[in-house]
Write a protein that holds these residues in place. Sequence first.
Motif, PDB file in Angstrom:
ATOM      1  N   SER A 281       0.853  -1.192   0.000  1.00 56.28           N
ATOM      2  CA  SER A 281       0.000   0.000   0.000  1.00 56.28           C
ATOM      3  C   SER A 281       0.888   1.242   0.000  1.00 56.28           C
ATOM      4  O   SER A 281       2.120   1.131   0.001  1.00 56.28           O
ATOM      5  CB  SER A 281      -0.908  -0.016   1.215  1.00 56.28           C
ATOM      6  N   GLY A 282       0.258   2.397   0.021  1.00 55.85           N
ATOM      7  CA  GLY A 282       0.985   3.664  -0.072  1.00 55.85           C
ATOM      8  C   GLY A 282       2.132   3.797   0.915  1.00 55.85           C
ATOM      9  O   GLY A 282       3.202   4.271   0.563  1.00 55.85           O
ATOM     10  N   GLU A 283       1.902   3.369   2.146  1.00 59.50           N
ATOM     11  CA  GLU A 283       2.956   3.557   3.152  1.00 59.50           C
ATOM     12  C   GLU A 283       4.216   2.746   2.849  1.00 59.50           C
ATOM     13  O   GLU A 283       5.301   3.071   3.322  1.00 59.50           O
ATOM     14  CB  GLU A 283       2.440   3.232   4.560  1.00 59.50           C
ATOM     15  N   ASP A 284       4.077   1.693   2.038  1.00 59.51           N
ATOM     16  CA  ASP A 284       5.232   0.846   1.725  1.00 59.51           C
ATOM     17  C   ASP A 284       6.184   1.475   0.707  1.00 59.51           C
ATOM     18  O   ASP A 284       7.275   0.963   0.481  1.00 59.51           O
ATOM     19  CB  ASP A 284       4.758  -0.516   1.218  1.00 59.51           C
ATOM     20  N   THR A 285       5.755   2.575   0.072  1.00 64.45           N
ATOM     21  CA  THR A 285       6.653   3.244  -0.881  1.00 64.45           C
ATOM     22  C   THR A 285       7.239   4.530  -0.297  1.00 64.45           C
ATOM     23  O   THR A 285       7.864   5.307  -1.005  1.00 64.45           O
ATOM     24  CB  THR A 285       5.939   3.556  -2.216  1.00 64.45           C
ATOM     25  N   GLU A 286       7.030   4.737   1.000  1.00 63.38           N
ATOM     26  CA  GLU A 286       7.625   5.866   1.711  1.00 63.38           C
ATOM     27  C   GLU A 286       9.147   5.829   1.449  1.00 63.38           C
ATOM     28  O   GLU A 286       9.775   4.787   1.612  1.00 63.38           O
ATOM     29  CB  GLU A 286       7.339   5.686   3.208  1.00 63.38           C
ATOM     30  N   GLY A 287       9.683   6.950   1.024  1.00 58.51           N
ATOM     31  CA  GLY A 287      11.132   7.015   0.822  1.00 58.51           C
ATOM     32  C   GLY A 287      11.591   6.699  -0.595  1.00 58.51           C
ATOM     33  O   GLY A 287      12.757   6.942  -0.927  1.00 58.51           O
ATOM     34  N   PHE A 288      10.714   6.170  -1.437  1.00 58.80           N
ATOM     35  CA  PHE A 288      11.138   5.852  -2.803  1.00 58.80           C
ATOM     36  C   PHE A 288      11.641   7.107  -3.528  1.00 58.80           C
ATOM     37  O   PHE A 288      12.577   7.063  -4.302  1.00 58.80           O
ATOM     38  CB  PHE A 288       9.986   5.232  -3.622  1.00 58.80           C
ATOM     39  N   ILE A 289      10.996   8.233  -3.246  1.00 60.05           N
ATOM     40  CA  ILE A 289      11.358   9.469  -3.948  1.00 60.05           C
ATOM     41  C   ILE A 289      12.786   9.905  -3.641  1.00 60.05           C
ATOM     42  O   ILE A 289      13.419  10.595  -4.422  1.00 60.05           O
ATOM     43  CB  ILE A 289      10.350  10.605  -3.619  1.00 60.05           C
ATOM     44  N   ASP A 290      13.311   9.464  -2.488  1.00 59.04           N
ATOM     45  CA  ASP A 290      14.668   9.865  -2.113  1.00 59.04           C
ATOM     46  C   ASP A 290      15.713   9.349  -3.101  1.00 59.04           C
ATOM     47  O   ASP A 290      16.763   9.953  -3.272  1.00 59.04           O
ATOM     48  CB  ASP A 290      14.997   9.387  -0.695  1.00 59.04           C
ATOM     49  N   TYR A 291      15.408   8.225  -3.775  1.00 59.55           N
ATOM     50  CA  TYR A 291      16.350   7.721  -4.785  1.00 59.55           C
ATOM     51  C   TYR A 291      16.432   8.699  -5.950  1.00 59.55           C
ATOM     52  O   TYR A 291      17.502   8.961  -6.487  1.00 59.55           O
ATOM     53  CB  TYR A 291      15.936   6.325  -5.281  1.00 59.55           C
ATOM     54  N   ALA A 292      15.301   9.262  -6.325  1.00 62.02           N
ATOM     55  CA  ALA A 292      15.274  10.207  -7.443  1.00 62.02           C
ATOM     56  C   ALA A 292      15.960  11.519  -7.064  1.00 62.02           C
ATOM     57  O   ALA A 292      16.732  12.073  -7.835  1.00 62.02           O
ATOM     58  CB  ALA A 292      13.830  10.454  -7.876  1.00 62.02           C
TER      59      ALA A 292
END
Length: 327
Positions: A243-254
């Motif tokens: 769910s949404g909370e599991d992608t927390e932090g993905f943007i930090d790679y970008a």
Amino acid sequence: LKCLYPDTAWQQVREAIEQATSIHLIAHVCPDLDTIGSQLALYHVLKGMGKTVWMHNTDPAPRICHYLPASECITYGEMPQEIQADLLIAVDAGSLGRLGMTEHYFKDKTLMNIDHHASNTLYGDINIVDARYCATGAMIYDLIQHLKQPLNAASAAAIYAAVLTDTASFRLSTVSADVHRMVAELIDAGTDVAVAAKAIYQSHHKERFHLLSHALKTMILQNNGQTAWIAVDYDAYQKHHMSGEDTEGFIDYARSIDGVAIAVFMRESNNNEWKISLRGEAPYSVGELAGQLGGGGHQYAAGCTLLGSFEQVKKQVETVIESHLDQ
Ligand code: 5GP
Ligand code: MN
């Protein structure tokens, strides 16, 4: 203890809290640890003052907050009949819409708005909005002192979680020496920073990494490497049972790529409904950018929700970003 910003005007807030007997604390939709940490810290303080307190939100609290005392008391979804509060306190929500509740609920009730978003629309009957604070949790730290209440271990741990996450682990320019002095007080009050780190950063499901692997493959750079894009569509969430909370932090790679000034993470929270996360750096204000797209946030971290196909939504965001890059 010492206030982070002694000039903030808490008088009206203090009076309203002292007069209230029953209080409903409200976190924003898709709650993060700043809104939940603020809610929990206030809960412990208000209970200590003998108030009847409810914590009820639109969306469930994220799994990573379950280590915090009283997080099990937070309810969500349809408004329970038993909540009969004479004071409502919203924490970390920049606009009334961010609470996700029907406006009818706020009718004939006193609504207090405690927040640190510069974009806050001052929707409360009592507004205490101060964008100097690194986190709403840090505002609660000052409020506790104005209420002349002790900082106990439970509220300290909640404030620590709020500040840790809203400063991207003390990496943002909002982190002053006074913020670190506050953290020293939180630790003295009983916060275990290793327990927090374990719960927040080292308790991921392994499926998160299958989804991350998928997400990283979608990464593209545009505008001469100044913008980086990552997307996760609804099917990918379904396929990996995430769910949404599991992608927390993905943007930090970008955002961590050299030369990238604006990072965008597009997650499809429902079919054709996209939650857009934006991260930026000087001189670009993604808060302004998100505002133009109907959302909001801070100068360097903001978001909005857009409806449409991936291509339609991406185009919409691109157009607004490019008008900023051109300036
Ligand atoms: P995130 O990308 O972590 O979800 O959100 C980053 C920041 O933008 C947070 O401070 C959050 O409150 C704000 N934000 C995210 N989505 C929205 C939105 O749809 N509307 C508003 N007003 N703010 C948002
Ligand atoms: Mn916040």
